[in-house]
Scaffold this active site. Structure first.
Site, PDB file in Angstrom:
ATOM      1  N   ASP A  20       0.865  -1.189   0.000  1.00  0.00           N
ATOM      2  CA  ASP A  20       0.000   0.000   0.000  1.00  0.00           C
ATOM      3  C   ASP A  20       0.897   1.232   0.000  1.00  0.00           C
ATOM      4  O   ASP A  20       1.660   1.455   0.944  1.00  0.00           O
ATOM      5  CB  ASP A  20      -0.886  -0.025   1.248  1.00  0.00           C
ATOM      6  CG  ASP A  20      -1.973   1.047   1.218  1.00  0.00           C
ATOM      7  OD1 ASP A  20      -2.081   1.752   0.201  1.00  0.00           O
ATOM      8  OD2 ASP A  20      -2.701   1.172   2.216  1.00  0.00           O
ATOM      9  N   ASP A  51      -2.800   2.429  -6.241  1.00  0.00           N
ATOM     10  CA  ASP A  51      -1.754   2.494  -5.207  1.00  0.00           C
ATOM     11  C   ASP A  51      -1.693   1.258  -4.313  1.00  0.00           C
ATOM     12  O   ASP A  51      -1.098   1.288  -3.246  1.00  0.00           O
ATOM     13  CB  ASP A  51      -1.946   3.740  -4.338  1.00  0.00           C
ATOM     14  CG  ASP A  51      -3.298   3.759  -3.627  1.00  0.00           C
ATOM     15  OD1 ASP A  51      -4.154   2.919  -3.949  1.00  0.00           O
ATOM     16  OD2 ASP A  51      -3.495   4.630  -2.756  1.00  0.00           O
ATOM     17  N   GLU A  52      -2.306   0.169  -4.751  1.00  0.00           N
ATOM     18  CA  GLU A  52      -2.292  -1.064  -3.957  1.00  0.00           C
ATOM     19  C   GLU A  52      -2.080  -2.272  -4.863  1.00  0.00           C
ATOM     20  O   GLU A  52      -2.554  -2.292  -6.003  1.00  0.00           O
ATOM     21  CB  GLU A  52      -3.618  -1.279  -3.229  1.00  0.00           C
ATOM     22  CG  GLU A  52      -3.950  -0.310  -2.141  1.00  0.00           C
ATOM     23  CD  GLU A  52      -5.297  -0.664  -1.509  1.00  0.00           C
ATOM     24  OE1 GLU A  52      -5.336  -1.587  -0.672  1.00  0.00           O
ATOM     25  OE2 GLU A  52      -6.292  -0.028  -1.878  1.00  0.00           O
TER      26      GLU A  52
END
Length: 415
Positions: free
Chosen positions: A10, A105-106
């Site tokens: 993350d 973003d993960e």
């Protein structure tokens, strides 16, 4: 070793961090990506400095201003974030070939077969984090566990720039005293429902009779018990293994609330064009159409219907959307967001085989020409006349609309 090792990576305050890299003067300031100083829009990401004031993703900009009058709003740049994201995810393939991005973003990583070659779980995690810092100047947090659920919960335990590993034999102990509000999928409303049963920790939820929760909460109650026990999938899917999309949609938040049905339908027409273009590009069609309306007070209405045939063209989608809009819109009430969604998707090739849907072998000439023009000159280069009433995403004033009608009647709009 039988235990699978799943990483959940993350990126820390990703959008805000990217903006601070490009605008160093923003470092140390409370910033919000998305929204604007007039209080319109929604915060997409808040820097850690802003979060200290209680500002969170999804919060209305007006509320963020109230909590932190000195907050700095930064216009979001999706293409910039996507470019950085693509480079990061590509670098993850240096450590394992099983990488599954789940958002910009993960990502999940299955490192079972490689982790012991790189200094164990923590050693590999530190190596990945250093690689991202060296290549992009950004920090990340990694959670590790025997499945996706545990890895995701672990990644939220030690942010920012952290690492947490919960082995399979420690899951029960780690979850036992965890507040139910910290569990994945438990929001405030669900938390209140669980607390009405006297359930305040994951351990209590894990031992609670499933039948009672199912009677109150349906299948979600059963799923919550599994979550509380740390049970989850350990599958990390690479692109070729990903299931096909089940729905496609587009939404738009107005820069100022709109109550004029003509303007609202104009925007919905533009959204229909966008959805239809995506459907054609993916060679998909759907048989369920829905309209989303969000009013000034954030009350949201979703109204849809199932069609007797599959559709993929805006000329088929829009009449349904218009009907749904008139059925659900409370006339005169200001609207801040509208959306169009098409669901129950199936590939056109499969539809042909089943003889459920007659479509041309290639897009019709008009659709194909419009799609090519948009590819070359942008989404706003061509569209239906209803879209004329928006300029740069803002509704055109009544006086300008009157001028347009007058010009249209004279034919001068063609010159």
């Amino acid at each position: 070793m039988n235990e699978r090792i799943i990483f959940h990576l993350d990126m820390d305050q990703f959008f805000a961090a990217v903006e601070m890299l490009h605008q160093p003067h923003l470092r140390g300031l409370p910033i919000a990506v998305g929204g604007n100083p007039s209080g319109r829009g929604v915060v997409v990401t808040a820097s850690y400095e802003a979060r200290r004031f209680g500002i969170r993703s999804g919060m209305p900009a007006a509320e963020a201003l109230r909590l932190c009058p000195q907050i700095v709003f930064v216009h979001s740049s999706v293409s910039k974030y996507c470019d950085v994201s693509a480079r990061i995810f590509k670098s993850l393939l240096e450590f394992t070939d099983r990488v599954e991005p789940v958002s910009v973003d993960e990502a999940y990583m299955d490192v079972t077969d490689t982790v012991w070659k790189d200094g164990g779980v923590q050693g590999l995690a530190m190596k990945i984090k250093r690689r991202i810092v060296e290549s992009e100047g950004l920090t990340s947090t990694i959670g590790a566990g025997p499945n996706r659920l545990v890895a995701k919960i672990a990644s939220g335990m030690n942010k920012p720039d952290g690492f947490t590993y919960i082995p399979a034999d420690r899951v029960e102990d780690m979850f036992r005293d965890m507040p139910v509000g910290d569990l994945h999928g438990v929001g405030k409303a669900t938390q209140r429902t669980l607390e009405s049963f006297g359930i305040r920790t994951a351990g209590q939820l894990a031992e609670f009779p499933v039948d009672i929760l199912k009677r109150r909460m349906g299948k979600f109650g059963e799923e919550l018990v599994r979550i509380a026990r740390g049970e989850g999938s350990d599958k990390v899917l690479v692109p070729d293994e990903q299931p096909e999309e089940k729905s496609m949609g587009h939404e738009h938040t107005f820069s100022q609330d709109i109550s004029d049905p003509v303007l609202l339908l104009g925007r919905l027409h533009l959204l229909c064009e966008k959805v239809a273009r995506r459907l054609r590009s993916a060679r998909m069609a759907g048989c369920t159409v829905a309209v989303r309306i969000r009013y000034r007070g954030f009350e949201t209405v979703l109204h849809g219907c199932k069609l007797k045939r599959f559709v993929q063209h805006e000329m088929d989608i829009y009449p349904v959307v218009e009907k749904l809009f008139h059925e659900s819109y409370r006339r005169g009430e200001p609207v801040r967001l509208t959306g169009v969604h098409v669901a129950e998707l199936i590939s056109v090739s499969e539809l042909r085989q089943q003889e459920l849907f007659v479509v041309p072998a290639e897009p019709d000439d008009l659709s194909q020409a419009c799609d090519e023009i948009r590819d070359l000159y942008g989404e706003r280069a061509i569209g239906f006349a209803s879209g004329v009433f928006f300029s740069g995403g803002r509704p055109i004033s009544n006086s300008r609309r009157t001028h347009f009608y007058s010009a249209f009647s004279r034919g001068s709009w063609l010159r």
